[in-house]
Design an enzyme around this catalytic site. Structure first.
Site, short mmCIF file in Angstrom:
data_model
loop_
_atom_site.label_atom_id
_atom_site.label_comp_id
_atom_site.label_asym_id
_atom_site.label_seq_id
_atom_site.Cartn_x
_atom_site.Cartn_y
_atom_site.Cartn_z
N ARG A 52 43.06 29.29 52.73
CA ARG A 52 42.26 28.82 53.75
C ARG A 52 41.71 27.64 52.89
O ARG A 52 40.57 27.89 52.02
CB ARG A 52 41.01 29.74 54.01
CG ARG A 52 41.93 30.44 55.35
CD ARG A 52 40.77 31.77 55.71
NE ARG A 52 41.00 32.39 54.06
CZ ARG A 52 40.75 33.85 54.26
NH1 ARG A 52 40.05 33.81 55.20
NH2 ARG A 52 40.27 34.57 53.11
N GLY A 73 29.76 48.52 48.76
CA GLY A 73 30.61 48.16 48.26
C GLY A 73 32.14 49.28 47.49
O GLY A 73 33.10 48.14 46.66
N LYS A 124 50.08 52.31 40.08
CA LYS A 124 49.83 51.92 37.96
C LYS A 124 50.54 53.00 38.26
O LYS A 124 50.56 53.10 36.52
CB LYS A 124 48.45 52.24 38.29
CG LYS A 124 47.85 51.11 39.00
CD LYS A 124 46.40 50.99 39.21
CE LYS A 124 45.54 49.98 39.92
NZ LYS A 124 43.96 50.33 39.90
N LYS A 150 50.12 44.85 40.51
CA LYS A 150 50.76 45.71 40.74
C LYS A 150 51.10 46.39 41.94
O LYS A 150 52.64 47.20 40.97
CB LYS A 150 49.62 47.24 40.49
CG LYS A 150 48.90 46.70 42.07
CD LYS A 150 47.52 47.88 41.70
CE LYS A 150 45.86 48.20 42.87
NZ LYS A 150 45.46 46.51 42.65
N VAL A 163 38.94 36.68 42.10
CA VAL A 163 39.27 37.09 40.29
C VAL A 163 40.16 36.33 40.59
O VAL A 163 39.26 35.01 38.90
CB VAL A 163 40.81 38.10 41.04
CG1 VAL A 163 41.49 38.08 39.28
CG2 VAL A 163 40.77 39.24 41.03
N GLY A 170 36.91 44.95 40.08
CA GLY A 170 36.48 43.57 39.93
C GLY A 170 36.56 42.37 39.30
O GLY A 170 37.66 41.94 38.62
N GLU A 177 48.60 42.52 32.23
CA GLU A 177 47.99 43.20 32.23
C GLU A 177 46.82 43.67 33.26
O GLU A 177 46.20 45.03 33.02
CB GLU A 177 46.83 42.40 31.16
CG GLU A 177 45.39 43.67 30.33
CD GLU A 177 46.33 44.91 29.79
OE1 GLU A 177 46.17 45.95 29.95
OE2 GLU A 177 46.86 44.86 28.25
N GLY A 204 42.21 46.80 35.09
CA GLY A 204 41.14 45.90 35.54
C GLY A 204 41.18 45.44 33.76
O GLY A 204 42.42 44.99 33.37
N VAL A 219 46.81 46.87 35.84
CA VAL A 219 46.73 48.23 35.82
C VAL A 219 45.01 48.56 35.08
O VAL A 219 45.30 47.98 33.47
CB VAL A 219 47.30 49.25 34.78
CG1 VAL A 219 47.43 50.60 34.56
CG2 VAL A 219 48.85 48.89 35.28
#
Lengths: 430, 430
Positions: B49, B189, B207, B107, B17, B306, B131, B136, B134
């Site tokens: 890192r 994934g 959430k 969250k 993100v 995502g 925002e 995305g 919860v």
């Protein structure tokens, strides 16, 4: 509970929405006080017919002099639920000049002349909110303007008129024709006695103009919106859509062009795949599908009209306007910095479903295909059906400019072997 | 273009993100400047890192000292995309103390201790936005908190975890069992190597706590949320749901009690009718269905996770926080004035679908029905299937308190003729 002076609200109009706003302001007064940070009270209600009985609306607040009400000077927020262009535009700008913020549900005025209103609000340091103008209770303006403020919206596809969605849903589920479905909508109260504004797409076009302006940070008026109603959609079109795994919806479509240098806004019936989230929006519900660079595909769904849902949107805006008044600030206003021009319909690129009545003899398909090729409209699929010397040809194209498709159809009509163009419908949502 | 000094943003975390946030801040700099009213620039990026290659992220901004970054004093907004409780809580409160607003996607922290964070933000006159915490990219917090500020929310039903929705969707469409569907989700994934937080419902419960607090203007923490995962959902449960015209979803459900004096929040698998808008939410998509007094039924749909979708939500909040900084104001903060208590699961009232393995002999149904009646759980339908001395009994109840249903099941287990309780599932969305 609070020591702050009450905020004063003037209500312009007290019909289905206005009386619901007045009712909720009374029944939910404590909640509104807590959420705003100060009590909020009705200062006056301007109506045309003061003698009409309004259940639950305090009679002593009723006045027929809307101008005097917005000029009082002690009004913090004016709620406008009258509709139409004048005298409302003058009332709103007068309210601004007297220091009031305005919450409006007036899609016609916002779509015709939003720029004037926004400029007047800025000049007077007050707010102009209008969540209720598009798709009733569904939060759309605030999410587009604020939640997606860090994203780039590329497309808005909306079912923004409940009457026409009800009609198309009935045609789809019962096989009825347009007139029959309209009659049912009228009988059930979903269509007005004069359904022109809905079925000819004027209502949806106003909403498309508002959505396009907000989504693309530019100015779009209703005159920029290409508009086709649904009066010519037939039971045969719906059946054709079903054969393709589609349904027909009246869509408001706002798009950024591929090169990003212009936008388009249009309202017309279109086929969309049954797998698209908008396809399952039934009855008089509204839904708006948004495609953004980072967010991806979002959909907002809910009741698009009605007294209570519209009042919900008005009251959400009222709370925001009151909070800003208390904090001596203003919210997010118009954002039209991109100044992207609105391209004409001919430049819209989409897919098409065309039904032709043709002579049932060898070589017709080759002739038709040649006309498409000459206009550089590429064919995706063709389906032929023939009997007794008559045949129909259903062509679905790849993406092509609307102008190229129009020229193709004009040329097809001139072929001896083409007896008629039974229908042309755009295919969206893929 | 603008003369205002740039607003400075510190980024805590630069994973999927964070790197997307940094990328969009660079590529969309002009748009962000126009929408905020001033340029916005990255002041620093704290990571664990520093040697990891981060494409498109300016190397000179990278630091491992997050504390020093939030203490700089010239940072206007801190974006926190690290996750977890500590050290993040301390970093956020330190940022507040140094005058920065905070945009968080955390969250877990918000659901564990939102009250402390909100209070610290208020005390320092800055904003706390989340925002992205919860669902995305789906605008939810702002619509619930602002658009519905004039309405009364009664229920929130949400599919708020993409991993579990993917698993259940696969079980529904392919007939696969839980383990097989989980393996597929992992391979594609959609599920992490350790899927516990998703499949045991912890993620959805966090959430649910956040949504319940905002929807009902009260405080709800994750400890208040009843939680059941989906690991025990079987292919047989999915098949049973289909026979009832339902599908199974892992739902986060927040409800106001019938008397309005308390709320409940819970996460568990439930059957919902195929006609419900949530039933058609496929794959890893999220959707939240909201029922309000005036607005009626609304639904918000989109990608729930995502990098890019979550970054979209973060950037929307960042624009709001920056605008408020420029206007020297703050946005809508926590609203917890109702102080409604959270009732335990036993007081939740809903419907149940119970499968029993019973002896195939006369009188069993009468015995079972008597147990339900003794606990005042009213039966809606019963379906019996029997062969070779074994039989199954599927009971669907009318609405009853969860405690009454639990007591009923306990009593059923003691019957000689009941060989086992194969499954119990709640039925929602009617």
């Amino acid at each position: 509970m609070m020591r702050t002076r009450p905020l004063k609200v003037a209500l312009l109009g007290c019909g289905v929405v206005g009386s619901e706003v007045a009712r909720i302001m009374t029944t939910h007064a404590d909640d509104l006080t807590a959420r705003i940070g100060a009590p909020v009270e009705l200062a006056g209600i301007a109506v045309r017919r003061p003698d009409r009985v309004r259940k639950g609306v305090p009679a002593e607040l009723i006045t027929t002099d809307a101008t005097a009400l917005v000029k009082r000077g002690d009004v913090d927020v004016v709620v406008e639920v009258i509709g139409g262009i004048e005298p409302v535009r003058t009332l709103i700008t007068t309210a601004f000049e007297h220091g009031a913020s305005v919450v409006s549900a007036n899609k016609a005025l916002l779509a015709a002349d939003g720029a004037t209103l926004h400029a007047a609000a800025v000049q007077n340091g007050v707010d102009l909110y209008y969540e209720a103008a598009v798709a009733g209770a569904i939060p759309l303006i605030r999410p587009l303007r604020e939640s997606l403020a860090g994203d780039k919206v590329n497309r808005v596809l909306g079912i923004v008129n409940g009457t026409t969605n009800f009609i198309l849903d009935r045609m789809d589920s019962t096989g009825a024709g347009y007139s029959e479905a309209l009659d049912e909508a009228t009988a059930l109260g979903y269509a007005e006695a004069d359904p022109t504004a809905d079925v000819e797409g004027f209502d949806a076009a106003a909403k498309a103009a508002i959505l396009a302006g907000i989504a693309f940070h530019t100015r779009v008026t209703i005159d920029d919106v290409h508009r086709e109603g649904l009066t010519e959609v037939t039971a045969a079109d719906i059946a054709s859509a079903k054969r393709m795994g589609c349904t027909v919806k009246l869509l408001a479509i706002c798009e950024r062009s591929a090169d990003g240098r212009s936008v388009t806004a249009r309202v017309h019936p279109a086929m969309i795949p049954l797998s698209h989230p908008l396809a399952s929006v039934r009855e008089a519900y509204n839904a708006v599908f948004v495609e953004a660079d980072a967010a991806g595909q979002l959909m907002f769904y809910g009741p698009g009209a009605g007294g209570a849902p519209t009042a919900s949107a008005v009251l959400g805006d009222l709370v925001a306007a009151c909070r800003n008044k208390l904090a001596k600030t203003t919210g997010v206003g118009e954002s039209a910095y991109t100044r992207l021009p609105v391209s004409p319909m001919g430049e819209v690129v989409t897919r098409y479903h065309i039904s032709l009545d043709v002579a049932d003899k060898p070589g017709v398909l080759a002739q038709v295909a040649t006309v498409f090729a000459e206009h550089q409209v590429s064919i995706d699929t063709v389906r032929q059906q023939g009997k007794d010397g008559e045949a129909s040809l259903v062509v679905v194209t790849h993406r092509a400019p609307d102008a190229a498709l129009s020229a193709t159809v004009e040329a097809l009509r001139k072929l001896d072997t083409v007896r008629g163009v039974a229908s042309i419908m755009r295919v969206e949502g893929e």
